[in-house]
Design a protein around this motif. Structure first.
Motif, short mmCIF file in Angstrom:
data_model
loop_
_atom_site.label_atom_id
_atom_site.label_comp_id
_atom_site.label_asym_id
_atom_site.label_seq_id
_atom_site.Cartn_x
_atom_site.Cartn_y
_atom_site.Cartn_z
N SER A 71 0.84 -1.28 -0.02
CA SER A 71 0.04 0.18 -0.05
C SER A 71 0.82 1.27 -0.01
O SER A 71 0.50 2.21 -0.54
N LYS A 72 1.81 1.35 0.39
CA LYS A 72 2.86 2.38 0.54
C LYS A 72 3.54 2.69 -0.73
O LYS A 72 3.97 3.70 -1.17
N LEU A 73 3.86 1.45 -1.46
CA LEU A 73 4.50 1.54 -2.91
C LEU A 73 3.46 2.04 -3.91
O LEU A 73 3.84 2.43 -5.09
N SER A 74 1.99 1.81 -3.57
CA SER A 74 0.86 2.02 -4.64
C SER A 74 1.11 3.44 -5.49
O SER A 74 0.87 3.65 -6.27
N ASN A 75 1.50 4.50 -4.38
CA ASN A 75 1.74 5.81 -4.88
C ASN A 75 2.99 6.08 -5.35
O ASN A 75 3.17 7.43 -5.54
N GLY A 76 3.96 5.47 -5.01
CA GLY A 76 5.34 5.83 -5.31
C GLY A 76 6.14 6.47 -4.00
O GLY A 76 7.19 7.16 -4.57
N CYS A 77 5.33 6.71 -3.24
CA CYS A 77 5.91 7.64 -2.28
C CYS A 77 6.83 6.57 -0.84
O CYS A 77 7.53 7.61 -0.30
N GLY A 78 6.77 5.45 -1.11
CA GLY A 78 7.72 4.73 -0.38
C GLY A 78 7.29 4.72 1.19
O GLY A 78 6.13 4.85 1.58
N ASN A 79 8.25 5.01 2.07
CA ASN A 79 8.07 4.98 3.56
C ASN A 79 8.09 6.46 3.93
O ASN A 79 8.03 6.45 5.36
N ARG A 80 7.72 7.47 3.22
CA ARG A 80 7.50 8.82 3.64
C ARG A 80 5.76 8.69 4.62
O ARG A 80 5.13 8.22 4.12
N GLU A 81 6.33 9.54 5.71
CA GLU A 81 4.97 9.74 6.46
C GLU A 81 4.70 10.87 6.37
O GLU A 81 5.39 11.86 6.04
N ILE A 82 3.33 11.27 6.63
CA ILE A 82 2.73 12.40 6.54
C ILE A 82 2.95 13.50 7.56
O ILE A 82 3.06 12.84 8.85
N GLN A 83 3.70 14.42 7.28
CA GLN A 83 4.53 15.36 8.44
C GLN A 83 3.22 16.00 9.18
O GLN A 83 2.07 16.29 8.65
N GLN A 84 3.51 15.98 10.44
CA GLN A 84 2.45 16.68 11.18
C GLN A 84 2.54 18.42 11.05
O GLN A 84 3.53 18.70 10.97
N GLY A 85 1.59 18.93 11.31
CA GLY A 85 1.42 20.50 11.16
C GLY A 85 0.49 20.93 10.23
O GLY A 85 -0.35 19.93 9.72
N SER A 86 0.35 21.93 10.14
CA SER A 86 -0.75 22.66 9.25
C SER A 86 -0.37 22.39 7.83
O SER A 86 0.61 22.19 7.36
N GLY A 87 -1.30 22.33 7.02
CA GLY A 87 -0.82 22.21 5.58
C GLY A 87 -0.34 23.20 4.89
O GLY A 87 0.49 22.80 3.99
N ARG A 88 -0.58 24.59 5.35
CA ARG A 88 -0.05 25.48 4.73
C ARG A 88 1.52 25.59 4.96
O ARG A 88 2.17 26.03 4.30
N ASP A 89 1.78 25.11 6.42
CA ASP A 89 3.22 25.09 6.81
C ASP A 89 3.96 23.92 5.64
O ASP A 89 5.09 24.24 5.60
#
Length: 162
Positions: A71-89
């Motif tokens: 499931s992590k490989l399906s979008n080509g992003c690998g093991n990257r985690e979504i960063q915490q914080g606001s979307g704007r930042d």
């Protein structure tokens, strides 16, 4: 049928007791041989199916263990985690990380509109990939050349709903 049975009894009564015992032992052995010959292919098929079932169970366990990786490989992003914080930042950091100049970030209904500029088109494409890996869906990407060495772009992104 009755004649056949009478003839068989007459022949058996004419045999000596040890010959009857030998004939009975032969009939018993023939009976068990027929049963063995009839059941042997069935038992072999059963063993093959049990082995195949065990192999498939092992494969299923392995696939279930690998589902998170797939499931992590399906979008080509690998093991990257979504960063915490606001979307704007997060978007500001991504634009700067790709060495692009951020013009503005404007709030939309469920996302943002980014305006940026830079000299390298590859950095802009890399930005769109990193934005997608950061938990956004890129709705539109527009890049235009404003001068010989400057590209100006805009991107509309929305939050990806889990």
């Amino acid at each position: 049928m009755k004649k056949f049975m009478d003839s068989l009894r007459n022949r058996l009564s004419g045999l000596q007791p040890r010959e009857r015992q030998l004939l009975l032992a032969g009939i018993v052995m023939l009976f068990f041989t027929v049963i063995y010959v009839a059941l042997s292919p069935i038992m072999e098929k059963h063993d093959q199916l049990v082995d195949q079932s065990n192999q498939l169970k092992t494969d299923l366990q392995w696939l279930q263990q690998q589902s998170a990786v797939v499931s992590k490989l399906s979008n080509g992003c690998g093991n990257r985690e979504i960063q915490q914080g606001s979307g704007r930042d997060n978007l500001t950091k991504l634009v700067r990380r790709n060495q692009l100049r951020l013009g503005q970030i404007r709030d939309l209904n469920n996302g943002f509109e980014l305006r940026f500029s830079g000299a390298d088109g590859n950095r802009i494409l890399r930005l769109s990939h990193q934005v997608a890996c950061a938990g956004f869906n890129v709705q539109s990407l527009k890049v235009e050349r404003s001068s010989l060495e400057l590209l100006e772009g805009s991107m509309e992104v929305i939050y990806v709903e889990d």
